[in-house]
Each structure stands twice: as structure tokens, then as C-alpha cells.
Enzyme design. Structure first.
Site, PDB file in Angstrom:
ATOM      1  CE  LYS A 152      47.547  43.169  42.949  1.00  0.00           C
ATOM      2  NZ  LYS A 152      48.495  42.667  41.994  1.00  0.00           N
ATOM      3  CG  ASP A 170      44.458  39.451  41.423  1.00  0.00           C
ATOM      4  OD1 ASP A 170      43.212  39.346  41.457  1.00  0.00           O
ATOM      5  OD2 ASP A 170      45.206  38.460  41.406  1.00  0.00           O
TER       6      ASP A 170
END
Ligand code: SF4
Length: 207
Positions: free
Chosen positions: A120, A138
């Protein structure tokens, strides 16, 4: 989601949030990487509280690579997992100096080779740098993707794959920021404000 609904989603979010951007404070790529590393499992607001002192004390990778662990821990203490993150920041500083000429690398493989940089974080960096289109997922995007019927994925990686299939790559960066804005302002985890939500007409989870 049907193509028609998808179009409405993109248009509505663009009208609601005409200036999609990260809510982390940073002025260069070094600061971007450090801020994003700190933001894992932590709010942007908290990160923005500690980074002014951190960046003043350690303005670049070289300075960070020579930092004392206890000093970094003291500065970023309000951040979740500050002990692990302090170690990773210093180690990343050393790697950046030794392997990448004190620059933030431009590939996913190189980024994820840095201590504390996962999928991420790497995608956020690549997306912000505009090097490679990326759709980092997220907690807000994960939640909204499910509520809006864009994905049933059980992991962030699955949701990311679904979102990449659903939208053209030219939309990924802006949609990433706009979905986060909407998750923070309207579609909160505990109490989504469906009655006031502009996406209500196309949202299968509207109450
Ligand atoms: S209608 Fe409700 S669940 Fe759907 S996006 Fe809006 S706030 Fe979230």
C-alpha cells in the site's frame, strides 16, 4: 456496478471534491515517503503533528540514516507503532543513501525492498509521484468499495484488483483521494450519513 452508475459515481465525487489531494503534509519526495510510512495504522492528522519536527531535525535521507533511535522515537512517539516505525525510518534512510543515491526509488519492487514499505505504501508513493498509475486501498477505500458495491474482496489486494478493473487507470489517483475524502467526511465507519449523502441514489447500502 453498472456503467451508468459508475459514471454518476465518478462525476458526483468530482463535483464534491474538485481538488483531490493527500491530506498528509509534505514538500518533497523524501517527506512524502516518510509521512506515508508513518501513516500506516495512524491518522494523517497525527502524522502531520509530528512531521514538522522530524523533517526539521532530519531534512533528508542522509540525516535520517545517521539518527539515533531514541531521538526518532521521542519525536514520533504519538504515532502508533512508533518503536518499529523509528527503526524502519532509520533503516530506510540508510538503504536510500546506500542503494538509491538518497532518492526515493521509482519502482514498486525497489520501494517494497525498503524496510517498513509494503504494497500500500509503495502504491501511494507511485501514485503521488505520477510514475505508475496505482489505486492504493486504505481502510476508507476498503469500506466504501464494499458499501458502494464495487467489490466483495476480503483483502485490500482483492479490492484493489476489483477497483483497477472497474475504472480506467487515468481515474485511479483522483478516485483514490476522493473516496478517502468521502469516507472521512460522509461515509464514516460507525455512522455513515446516508441521508445527506450525494451518492445515496446509486448506493446499495444506503439506509
Ligand atoms: S449512501 Fe450511505 S453507505 Fe452509501 S456511500 Fe453514502 S454514506 Fe456511505
Amino acid at each position: 456496478m453498472t456503467p451508468q452508475k459508475r459514471k454518476i459515481l465518478v462525476q458526483t465525487l468530482a463535483e464534491l471534491y474538485p481538488d483531490p489531494h493527500s491530506e498528509l503534509d509534505f514538500k518533497n519526495e523524501y517527506q512524502l515517503l516518510i509521512a506515508v510510512m508513518l501513516s500506516a495504522q495512524c491518522t494523517d492528522k497525527k502524522v502531520n503533528q509530528v512531521t514538522p519536527e522530524l523533517f526539521k531535525t532530519y531534512p533528508n535521507f542522509k540525516a535520517l540514516s545517521q539518527a539515533k533511535l531514541a531521538d526518532v522515537e521521542r519525536i514520533i512517539r504519538p504515532i502508533n507503532y512508533y518503536k518499529t516505525k523509528s527503526k524502519n525510518l532509520i533503516a530506510t534512510g540508510k538503504e536510500a543513501v546506500d542503494r538509491f543515491k538518497s532518492k526515493v526509488p521509482d519502482t514498486h519492487k525497489e520501494l517494497t525492498s525498503l524496510p517498513g514499505v509494503g504494497n500500500k505504501t509503495a502504491n501511494v508513493i507511485l501514485s503521488e509521484k505520477g510514475v505508475v498509475p496505482a489505486f492504493p486501498v486504505d481502510t476508507h477505500i476498503f469500506r466504501l468499495a464494499h458499501r458502494l458495491g464495487l467489490s466483495k474482496g476480503k483483502t485490500p489486494d482483492h479490492v484493489e484488483a476489483d477497483l483497477r478493473d472497474e475504472f480506467p487507470s487515468s481515474e485511479w489517483r483522483n478516485l483514490h483521494h476522493r473516496l478517502i475524502f468521502h469516507g472521512r467526511r460522509v461515509c464514516g465507519a460507525r455512522s455513515p450519513q446516508c441521508e445527506a449523502c450525494a451518492l445515496r441514489a446509486i448506493c446499495p447500502s444506503a439506509t
